[in-house]
Design a protein around this motif. Structure first.
Motif, short mmCIF file in Angstrom:
data_model
loop_
_atom_site.label_atom_id
_atom_site.label_comp_id
_atom_site.label_asym_id
_atom_site.label_seq_id
_atom_site.Cartn_x
_atom_site.Cartn_y
_atom_site.Cartn_z
N VAL A 1 2.83 -2.64 -2.23
CA VAL A 1 3.33 -3.59 -1.45
C VAL A 1 4.83 -2.86 -1.01
O VAL A 1 4.98 -2.12 -1.47
CB VAL A 1 3.56 -4.99 -2.28
CG1 VAL A 1 2.45 -5.74 -2.49
CG2 VAL A 1 4.64 -4.74 -3.26
N LYS B 1 0.86 -2.62 -6.11
CA LYS B 1 0.91 -4.12 -5.81
C LYS B 1 0.74 -5.07 -7.06
O LYS B 1 0.79 -6.20 -7.22
CB LYS B 1 -0.43 -4.44 -5.15
CG LYS B 1 -1.81 -3.84 -5.62
CD LYS B 1 -2.99 -4.03 -4.63
CE LYS B 1 -4.33 -3.58 -5.51
NZ LYS B 1 -5.35 -3.90 -4.22
N ILE C 1 3.40 -7.67 -7.62
CA ILE C 1 3.77 -8.44 -6.58
C ILE C 1 4.56 -9.66 -6.96
O ILE C 1 5.49 -10.08 -6.32
CB ILE C 1 2.27 -8.92 -5.92
CG1 ILE C 1 2.46 -9.84 -4.67
CG2 ILE C 1 1.45 -9.37 -6.97
CD1 ILE C 1 3.26 -9.47 -3.46
N THR D 1 2.73 -7.58 1.97
CA THR D 1 1.95 -7.64 0.95
C THR D 1 0.91 -6.71 1.20
O THR D 1 0.45 -6.25 2.33
CB THR D 1 1.38 -9.32 1.12
OG1 THR D 1 0.72 -9.50 2.27
CG2 THR D 1 2.63 -10.24 0.83
N ALA D 2 0.19 -6.43 0.05
CA ALA D 2 -1.15 -5.53 0.14
C ALA D 2 -2.33 -6.19 0.66
O ALA D 2 -2.77 -7.34 0.43
CB ALA D 2 -1.49 -5.20 -1.41
#
Length: 204
Positions: free
Chosen positions: A99, A116, A119, A91-92
């Motif tokens: 991501v 991102k 997501i 994840t970012a």
């Protein structure tokens, strides 16, 4: 020419974007989908250099050497021949723009950076690939067990019939039964179509 201009229309950069279903016809990968065999795109990531097209049957990768090069290398990885495994997602962070989803298909590793803002979509893809990897692993174990069971049965049968005069007929019968058993097991445990999995987890 239309599809080359589509990259600019879709606002693409070196970081991948998730392409909406209504825009699949604007990408090059769509030309290589086997629509004639009921192959269907379920997820598509595109940057200026690459396309990652997940269908119900295979991953189609159009590999660009750079964003400005016109050359593309096309690779197709059918899930039945190249099992998916080692699926990860990063994840970012606070300052990250992207991501990352990582996996292996066969022995080929992939690491795909995606903006991102996608997501939610990448989480859906992650769950789909994770489930496909789990099914492929379990099916491979079952296929191995089928092979071992057949070898054991053939060995026992061979020992109990050593004194039978009609050895050629017995051998041919065993060989035919073995062929039919392994063909049936292969069809049962070498899953080719994962459309139902993508449909379960991906919401576009």
């Amino acid at each position: 020419m239309f599809k080359k201009a589509a990259a600019d229309m879709l606002g693409l950069s070196d970081i991948g974007s998730v392409i909406r279903r209504e825009d699949y016809d604007k990408v090059d990968a769509d030309d290589y989908v086997m629509h004639e065999d009921n192959e269907r795109i379920y997820f598509l990531i595109k940057s200026k250099a690459d396309e990652y097209c997940f269908t119900n049957l295979a991953l189609i990768h159009l590999d660009g050497t750079s964003a400005i090069s016109k050359k593309r290398v096309l690779a197709r990885y059918p899930y039945a021949h190249y099992p998916i495994r080692e699926v990860y997602m990063e994840t970012a962070g606070t300052v990250d723009l992207d991501v990352e989803i990582k996996f292996k298909i066969g022995e080929q590793p992939f690491s795909i950076d995606v903006h991102k803002k996608y997501i939610r979509e990448i989480k859906d893809l992650y769950k789909s690939l994770l489930k496909i990897a789990e099914i492929s692993y379990e099916n491979n174990l079952k296929l191995q067990q089928a092979q071992q069971s057949l070898e054991l049965a053939s060995s026992v049968l061979g020992q109990t019939n050593k004194l039978d005069a009609n050895l050629v007929e017995q051998f041919n019968g065993i060989r035919q039964s073995a062929f039919e058993w392994m063909t049936e097991s292969h069809e049962q445990y070498k899953q080719k179509d994962f459309g139902a999995i993508f449909e379960r987890y991906i919401n576009q």
